[in-house]
Write a protein that holds these residues in place. Sequence first.
Motif, PDB file in Angstrom:
ATOM      1  N   PRO A   1      -1.521  84.279  85.520  1.00 47.63           N
ATOM      2  CA  PRO A   1      -2.542  83.191  85.656  1.00 47.63           C
ATOM      3  C   PRO A   1      -3.898  83.550  85.475  1.00 47.63           C
ATOM      4  O   PRO A   1      -4.570  82.828  84.919  1.00 47.63           O
ATOM      5  N   GLN A   2      -4.216  84.965  86.053  1.00 49.61           N
ATOM      6  CA  GLN A   2      -5.685  85.354  86.156  1.00 49.61           C
ATOM      7  C   GLN A   2      -5.879  85.533  84.409  1.00 49.61           C
ATOM      8  O   GLN A   2      -7.106  85.259  84.230  1.00 49.61           O
ATOM      9  N   PHE A   3      -5.176  85.934  83.753  1.00 46.19           N
ATOM     10  CA  PHE A   3      -5.147  86.309  82.324  1.00 46.19           C
ATOM     11  C   PHE A   3      -5.237  85.074  81.438  1.00 46.19           C
ATOM     12  O   PHE A   3      -6.403  84.956  80.749  1.00 46.19           O
ATOM     13  N   ARG A   4      -4.309  83.965  81.993  1.00 44.90           N
ATOM     14  CA  ARG A   4      -4.708  82.869  81.125  1.00 44.90           C
ATOM     15  C   ARG A   4      -5.971  81.960  81.276  1.00 44.90           C
ATOM     16  O   ARG A   4      -6.590  81.469  80.531  1.00 44.90           O
ATOM     17  N   GLU A   5      -6.297  82.148  82.785  1.00 48.81           N
ATOM     18  CA  GLU A   5      -7.791  81.602  82.988  1.00 48.81           C
ATOM     19  C   GLU A   5      -9.008  82.376  82.364  1.00 48.81           C
ATOM     20  O   GLU A   5      -9.776  81.608  81.933  1.00 48.81           O
ATOM     21  N   ALA A   6      -8.751  83.621  82.358  1.00 47.15           N
ATOM     22  CA  ALA A   6      -9.784  84.588  81.712  1.00 47.15           C
ATOM     23  C   ALA A   6      -9.868  83.983  80.210  1.00 47.15           C
ATOM     24  O   ALA A   6     -11.200  83.802  79.619  1.00 47.15           O
ATOM     25  N   LEU A   7      -8.762  83.882  79.269  1.00 46.70           N
ATOM     26  CA  LEU A   7      -8.858  83.443  78.088  1.00 46.70           C
ATOM     27  C   LEU A   7      -9.364  81.889  77.815  1.00 46.70           C
ATOM     28  O   LEU A   7     -10.353  81.693  76.989  1.00 46.70           O
ATOM     29  N   LYS A   8      -9.129  81.239  78.868  1.00 47.80           N
ATOM     30  CA  LYS A   8      -9.633  79.694  78.593  1.00 47.80           C
ATOM     31  C   LYS A   8     -11.183  79.814  79.056  1.00 47.80           C
ATOM     32  O   LYS A   8     -11.958  79.314  78.280  1.00 47.80           O
ATOM     33  N   THR A   9     -11.516  80.604  79.844  1.00 47.50           N
ATOM     34  CA  THR A   9     -12.980  80.744  80.167  1.00 47.50           C
ATOM     35  C   THR A   9     -13.754  81.232  78.846  1.00 47.50           C
ATOM     36  O   THR A   9     -15.053  81.031  78.565  1.00 47.50           O
ATOM     37  N   LEU A  10     -13.031  82.100  77.989  1.00 51.74           N
ATOM     38  CA  LEU A  10     -13.592  82.775  76.879  1.00 51.74           C
ATOM     39  C   LEU A  10     -13.699  81.631  75.631  1.00 51.74           C
ATOM     40  O   LEU A  10     -14.103  82.109  74.582  1.00 51.74           O
ATOM     41  N   GLY A  11     -12.932  80.439  75.953  1.00 48.61           N
ATOM     42  CA  GLY A  11     -12.875  79.512  74.975  1.00 48.61           C
ATOM     43  C   GLY A  11     -11.764  79.758  74.011  1.00 48.61           C
ATOM     44  O   GLY A  11     -11.603  79.134  72.908  1.00 48.61           O
ATOM     45  N   LEU A  12     -10.674  80.637  74.319  1.00 50.58           N
ATOM     46  CA  LEU A  12      -9.668  81.144  73.739  1.00 50.58           C
ATOM     47  C   LEU A  12      -8.313  80.318  74.093  1.00 50.58           C
ATOM     48  O   LEU A  12      -7.961  80.048  75.208  1.00 50.58           O
ATOM     49  N   GLY A  13      -7.311  79.719  73.163  1.00 51.87           N
ATOM     50  CA  GLY A  13      -6.418  79.190  73.229  1.00 51.87           C
ATOM     51  C   GLY A  13      -5.354  79.945  73.970  1.00 51.87           C
ATOM     52  O   GLY A  13      -5.182  81.029  73.805  1.00 51.87           O
ATOM     53  N   THR A  14      -4.383  79.233  74.794  1.00 54.08           N
ATOM     54  CA  THR A  14      -3.338  79.802  75.311  1.00 54.08           C
ATOM     55  C   THR A  14      -2.068  79.311  75.402  1.00 54.08           C
ATOM     56  O   THR A  14      -0.787  79.600  75.669  1.00 54.08           O
ATOM     57  N   GLU A  15      -1.916  78.170  74.397  1.00 48.09           N
ATOM     58  CA  GLU A  15      -0.850  77.323  74.297  1.00 48.09           C
ATOM     59  C   GLU A  15       0.367  78.334  73.663  1.00 48.09           C
ATOM     60  O   GLU A  15       1.638  78.102  73.923  1.00 48.09           O
ATOM     61  N   ASP A  16       0.249  79.185  72.835  1.00 50.20           N
ATOM     62  CA  ASP A  16       1.121  79.940  72.185  1.00 50.20           C
ATOM     63  C   ASP A  16       1.367  81.264  72.816  1.00 50.20           C
ATOM     64  O   ASP A  16       2.149  82.108  72.340  1.00 50.20           O
ATOM     65  N   LEU A  17       0.489  81.714  73.998  1.00 52.70           N
ATOM     66  CA  LEU A  17       0.681  82.826  74.802  1.00 52.70           C
ATOM     67  C   LEU A  17       1.832  82.835  75.505  1.00 52.70           C
ATOM     68  O   LEU A  17       2.314  81.912  76.160  1.00 52.70           O
ATOM     69  N   GLN A  18       2.639  83.991  75.299  1.00 53.18           N
ATOM     70  CA  GLN A  18       4.019  84.138  76.170  1.00 53.18           C
ATOM     71  C   GLN A  18       3.531  85.349  77.074  1.00 53.18           C
ATOM     72  O   GLN A  18       3.574  86.571  76.652  1.00 53.18           O
ATOM     73  N   THR A  19       3.621  85.110  78.408  1.00 53.06           N
ATOM     74  CA  THR A  19       3.386  86.200  79.445  1.00 53.06           C
ATOM     75  C   THR A  19       4.742  85.833  80.632  1.00 53.06           C
ATOM     76  O   THR A  19       5.329  84.620  80.636  1.00 53.06           O
ATOM     77  N   GLY A  20       5.085  86.855  81.019  1.00 49.08           N
ATOM     78  CA  GLY A  20       5.932  86.586  82.286  1.00 49.08           C
ATOM     79  C   GLY A  20       5.183  86.110  83.349  1.00 49.08           C
ATOM     80  O   GLY A  20       3.904  86.210  83.480  1.00 49.08           O
ATOM     81  N   ASP A  21       5.753  86.059  84.671  1.00 54.24           N
ATOM     82  CA  ASP A  21       4.898  85.424  85.650  1.00 54.24           C
ATOM     83  C   ASP A  21       4.540  86.660  86.620  1.00 54.24           C
ATOM     84  O   ASP A  21       3.735  86.505  87.587  1.00 54.24           O
ATOM     85  N   ASP A  22       4.634  87.923  86.364  1.00 56.80           N
ATOM     86  CA  ASP A  22       4.352  89.058  87.221  1.00 56.80           C
ATOM     87  C   ASP A  22       3.342  89.685  86.659  1.00 56.80           C
ATOM     88  O   ASP A  22       2.911  89.608  85.362  1.00 56.80           O
TER      89      ASP A  22
END
Length: 72
Positions: free
Chosen positions: A51-72
């Motif tokens: 979740p931190q990683f996703r929020e960081a990408l969003k803050t930078l204006g980068l899309g996360t819809e195709d991003l695949q990460t585990g929950d850990d």
Amino acid sequence: ERPREFLIQALERVAAARRAEGEFPDLMDDANLGAMFGLLDVLGQGHVTAPQFREALKTLGLGTEDLQTGDD
């Protein structure tokens, strides 16, 4: 030394890359990435959560819809 000229050149390279006439410029180096990671990893654990990683990408204006990460 000359930020205006640097930005103009960088934007020209981005425009050329969008026209498939070149590659997108690298605007960040390892030091920049390390500093950004340090801002996310405030406890110094050596990792960030998905979740931190996703929020960081969003803050930078980068899309996360195709991003695949585990929950850990």
